[in-house]
Design a protein around this motif. Structure first.
Motif, PDB file in Angstrom:
ATOM      1  N   UNK A  48       0.830  -1.205   0.000  1.00  0.00           N
ATOM      2  CA  UNK A  48       0.000   0.000   0.000  1.00  0.00           C
ATOM      3  C   UNK A  48       0.861   1.251   0.000  1.00  0.00           C
ATOM      4  N   UNK A  49       1.889   1.266   0.843  1.00  0.00           N
ATOM      5  CA  UNK A  49       2.775   2.431   0.901  1.00  0.00           C
ATOM      6  C   UNK A  49       3.443   2.666  -0.452  1.00  0.00           C
ATOM      7  N   UNK A  50       3.963   1.611  -1.058  1.00  0.00           N
ATOM      8  CA  UNK A  50       4.611   1.754  -2.360  1.00  0.00           C
ATOM      9  C   UNK A  50       3.639   2.251  -3.420  1.00  0.00           C
ATOM     10  N   UNK A  51       2.424   1.734  -3.392  1.00  0.00           N
ATOM     11  CA  UNK A  51       1.419   2.155  -4.362  1.00  0.00           C
ATOM     12  C   UNK A  51       1.136   3.653  -4.215  1.00  0.00           C
ATOM     13  N   UNK A  52       0.990   4.112  -2.977  1.00  0.00           N
ATOM     14  CA  UNK A  52       0.716   5.532  -2.742  1.00  0.00           C
ATOM     15  C   UNK A  52       1.869   6.396  -3.230  1.00  0.00           C
ATOM     16  N   UNK A  53       3.092   5.978  -2.938  1.00  0.00           N
ATOM     17  CA  UNK A  53       4.254   6.782  -3.317  1.00  0.00           C
ATOM     18  C   UNK A  53       4.432   6.872  -4.819  1.00  0.00           C
ATOM     19  N   UNK A  54       3.992   5.858  -5.530  1.00  0.00           N
ATOM     20  CA  UNK A  54       4.212   5.828  -6.969  1.00  0.00           C
ATOM     21  C   UNK A  54       3.034   6.372  -7.778  1.00  0.00           C
ATOM     22  N   UNK A  55       1.918   6.680  -7.118  1.00  0.00           N
ATOM     23  CA  UNK A  55       0.785   7.261  -7.825  1.00  0.00           C
ATOM     24  C   UNK A  55       1.019   8.754  -8.076  1.00  0.00           C
ATOM     25  N   UNK A  56       0.400   9.248  -9.126  1.00  0.00           N
ATOM     26  CA  UNK A  56       0.534  10.662  -9.477  1.00  0.00           C
ATOM     27  C   UNK A  56      -0.569  11.460  -8.772  1.00  0.00           C
ATOM     28  N   UNK A  57      -0.370  11.743  -7.502  1.00  0.00           N
ATOM     29  CA  UNK A  57      -1.371  12.466  -6.719  1.00  0.00           C
ATOM     30  C   UNK A  57      -0.955  13.892  -6.409  1.00  0.00           C
ATOM     31  N   UNK A  58       0.298  14.257  -6.753  1.00  0.00           N
ATOM     32  CA  UNK A  58       0.754  15.620  -6.547  1.00  0.00           C
ATOM     33  C   UNK A  58       1.031  15.990  -5.107  1.00  0.00           C
ATOM     34  N   UNK A  59       1.080  15.030  -4.202  1.00  0.00           N
ATOM     35  CA  UNK A  59       1.331  15.298  -2.787  1.00  0.00           C
ATOM     36  C   UNK A  59       2.762  14.922  -2.420  1.00  0.00           C
TER      37      UNK A  59
END
Length: 376
Positions: A48-59
């Motif tokens: 989950x952490x890796x997925x969040x870090x690699x998504x283009x969310x601009x945060x």
């Protein structure tokens, strides 16, 4: 209690103090939200952490691993021991302006260092590897004076391995003990039911077992923890701004039948009271329930809406003078609780107290009767 020093702490999220609010600099930034991620080893927390870090969310996100040696799949922070066992940390720069650090000792120290950084983060993820009970972390985030104005607890997310959860349920049925995964569900605001592609059982049945433990939780299904990030960020599960969502959860909980009254398992019970309540009596009720432990009930969480009598008057909470609203939110995690004056009841709303209690050995009659004593 005989000795006030032995009392568990009280966290109170306050409106402006009376008679005038404190002055704030226009440059003061709003607190950074922190999401606590817990779950069994192998459930998919790091995924989950890796997925969040690699998504283009601009945060710009800060990731804190609270157990040394955990890989997050990108880079690992370097840890050194300082003199006397003090922690010396190195924050590793990741892609998209994110940072990562492993914490072996002082979580508070790591968070303090983080909020002092010039490159301010938009959100913090705290992965609690191997931690069964997130309650101590909640106490830290609510009560630490250095963190109080800089960081706000946004939500607790528990990741569940859908394939192995069935085994845990079956083992739990004929035992007075229970897997720690049920603890984690009890404290969760969001459960990510991961690895659903490996499950042949009915997912609806698995979700029912989850809500039997925690009727307030939001369940999100996933494969490899690929979820809508709106389910992760800005949940505001512990603030006064999300009272409408809490109202929906409480109304939903009313439809969930109570578990057996003296079952040893963790369950959810709902308390309702039509009449307005006295705030001081509610505080005493919470303190008896959470601190004194006069019964066999073991309370993990309480969450609810209070219909306060004598609103718009000055009340004393934890030694502070507070202007109380007649609509207040109440939260408790283990022995720490807070009361949050939120807003006014609208003319169309049915005014009443609604409280959900999550814990072990719960007795609806004892809870309901004792809370009825809080009536004004």
């Amino acid at each position: 209690m005989e000795d006030d020093d032995d009392c568990p702490p009280l966290a109170v999220e306050l409106p402006p103090r009376v008679p005038s609010p404190p002055e704030q600099s226009p440059s003061d930034a709003s607190p950074v939200g922190i999401t606590v991620i817990t779950g069994y080893l192998g459930a998919g927390k790091s995924t989950l952490v890796n997925y969040i870090l690699n998504e283009q969310h601009g945060k710009r996100i800060a990731v804190i691993l609270n157990e040394f040696g955990e890989e997050i799949g990108v880079e690992r922070a370097m840890i050194n021991e300082g003199q006397g066992g003090a922690l010396i940390e190195e924050w590793v720069e990741l892609a998209n302006g994110c940072v990562c650090c492993s914490v072996k000792h002082s979580l508070v120290q790591a968070l303090e260092q983080l909020v002092q950084r010039k490159d301010r983060m938009d959100h913090i993820l705290l992965e609690t590897t191997g931690l069964a009970d997130p309650a101590p972390l909640v106490s830290v985030l609510w009560l630490d004076d250095q963190l109080e104005s800089s960081i706000v607890l946004d939500s607790i997310i528990t990741v569940i391995d859908a394939k192995n959860f069935r085994v845990q349920i079956d083992e739990h049925k004929n035992s007075s003990s229970f897997p720690e995964a049920f603890h984690q569900i009890a404290f969760a605001d969001v459960v990510i039911l991961n690895k659903i592609d490996l499950v042949e059982d009915s997912l609806e049945d698995l979700e029912k077992h989850i809500r039997d433990v925690n009727a307030l939780v939001t369940v999100v299904r996933s494969v490899r923890c690929q979820v809508d990030l709106n389910e992760v960020f800005n949940r505001q599960a512990y603030g006064a701004k999300n009272s409408s969502h809490l109202q929906e959860l409480l109304d939903y909980s009313k439809s969930v039948p109570p578990s057996r009254r003296h079952d040893n398992s963790i369950s959810t019970l709902c308390i309702y009271e039509q009449d307005s309540v006295n705030l001081a009596k509610v505080e005493s009720w919470l303190e008896d329930l959470l601190w004194e432990k006069k019964s066999i009930m073991d309370i993990y969480r309480c969450k609810g809406i209070l219909y306060i009598h004598d609103s718009d008057q000055v009340h004393t909470l934890q030694g502070l003078s507070v202007l109380m609203s007649d609509f207040a939110l109440m939260q408790a995690v283990r022995e720490v609780y807070e009361v949050v004056p939120a807003r006014k009841w609208s003319e169309t709303e049915s005014r009443m107290n609604k409280i959900v209690v999550i814990g072990r050995n719960l007795d609806i009659n004892v809870l309901q009767d004792s809370f009825s004593g809080c009536k004004s």
